[in-house]
Design an enzyme around this catalytic site. Structure first.
Site, mmCIF file in Angstrom:
data_model
loop_
_atom_site.group_PDB
_atom_site.id
_atom_site.type_symbol
_atom_site.label_atom_id
_atom_site.label_comp_id
_atom_site.label_asym_id
_atom_site.label_seq_id
_atom_site.Cartn_x
_atom_site.Cartn_y
_atom_site.Cartn_z
ATOM 1 N N ASP A 19 0.871 -1.165 0.000
ATOM 2 C CA ASP A 19 0.000 0.000 0.000
ATOM 3 C C ASP A 19 0.920 1.232 0.000
ATOM 4 O O ASP A 19 2.132 1.110 0.210
ATOM 5 C CB ASP A 19 -0.881 -0.045 1.260
ATOM 6 C CG ASP A 19 -1.610 1.250 1.523
ATOM 7 O OD1 ASP A 19 -2.259 1.762 0.586
ATOM 8 O OD2 ASP A 19 -1.518 1.766 2.648
ATOM 9 N N ASP A 21 -0.257 5.093 1.174
ATOM 10 C CA ASP A 21 -0.522 6.013 2.288
ATOM 11 C C ASP A 21 -0.448 5.298 3.637
ATOM 12 O O ASP A 21 -1.086 4.269 3.847
ATOM 13 C CB ASP A 21 -1.914 6.638 2.147
ATOM 14 C CG ASP A 21 -1.986 7.622 0.990
ATOM 15 O OD1 ASP A 21 -1.081 8.460 0.863
ATOM 16 O OD2 ASP A 21 -2.958 7.554 0.212
#
Length: 255
Positions: A19, A21
């Site tokens: 991922d 963020d």
């Protein structure tokens, strides 16, 4: 912005998803971009337009507002480049980069957007590490406004309308397994949020989920183990620093 998977070596032993963020970077890029607004905050009328599950549409309005306020591509790039990496993440990337060429296929799956992700990765000098990047498309129009679009549509009830990461992960693994003619030895997923829990559900018992400790992904895995034993199949290794991930990967690649 993603290289075609056919050009990736078919000999990679492991597939690792990241991922962006609050996983690769230590903040949420959609929150940080508000620093470009007048007074570094958004007007109440704009914030009030947010609707659950429709964050992508909300960010389209935020980016339009910023453009109207005179915020330029250079302004946005500068803000993105200043976001700090999560603890130990650049060390983890260096570990992956220095492994033998047949070890890791590295893929990024993010609900941010192509401009935010690419700006940060290039500034950090790690763009070339990623074989594929899946995120919401964003391009500047002739008026200098960053125009954001949804990544896809799907039917998952768990995820926001514009992206289900489990659909992305399942489709990618199926396609690459067919192209390679064999499965990966193990699949890894490094994340933090509720929308990282959904793709981690698709991992098998030999695979490893790396949730950021005490973040939503970690809590959802813990709750699932308690409420529905056996539903979440992957080995779970919480991380505080990227070096926690390195420690487990070192053991697994040596097997």
């Amino acid at each position: 912005m993603a290289s075609h998977s056919a050009s990736i070596s078919p000999n990679k032993r492991f597939l690792i998803f990241f991922d962006f963020d609050e996983t690769i970077v230590d903040e949420t890029s959609d929150d940080v971009v508000v620093e470009a607004a007048p007074g570094q905050h958004l007007p109440g009328w704009l914030k009030d337009t947010y609707r659950p599950g429709r964050y992508n549409e909300y960010m389209q309005r935020v980016l339009a507002y910023l453009a109207e306020q005179g915020v330029t591509e250079s302004d946005l790039r500068c803000i993105m480049e200043k976001i700090p990496a999560s603890p130990g993440m650049l060390t983890l990337f260096q570990f992956l980069r220095t492994r033998p060429a047949h070890d890791f296929e590295v893929v990024l799956v993010s609900d941010a957007n192509t401009f935010f992700v690419d700006a940060w990765l290039r500034r950090a000098g790690v763009r070339q590490l990623f074989h594929r990047i899946f995120t919401n498309p964003a391009t500047f129009n002739k008026n200098g406004r960053l125009v954001l679009r949804p990544f896809h549509s799907h039917e998952c009830q768990r995820c926001p309308d514009n992206m289900c990461k489990q659909v992305v992960v399942r489709d990618y693994v199926a396609r690459r397994t067919q192209e390679r003619g064999r499965p990966y030895q193990r699949i890894f997923y490094v994340g933090d949020g509720a929308n990282d829990f959904c793709p981690a559900l698709s991992l098998g018992p030999r695979d490893v989920a790396f949730p950021r400790r005490d973040f939503p992904m970690h809590r959802l895995i813990t709750e699932t183990h308690e409420a529905m034993p056996g539903e979440f199949k992957a080995v779970t290794v919480p991380w505080v620093s990227g070096e926690d991930v390195i420690m487990r990967l070192r053991k697994l690649v040596a097997e």
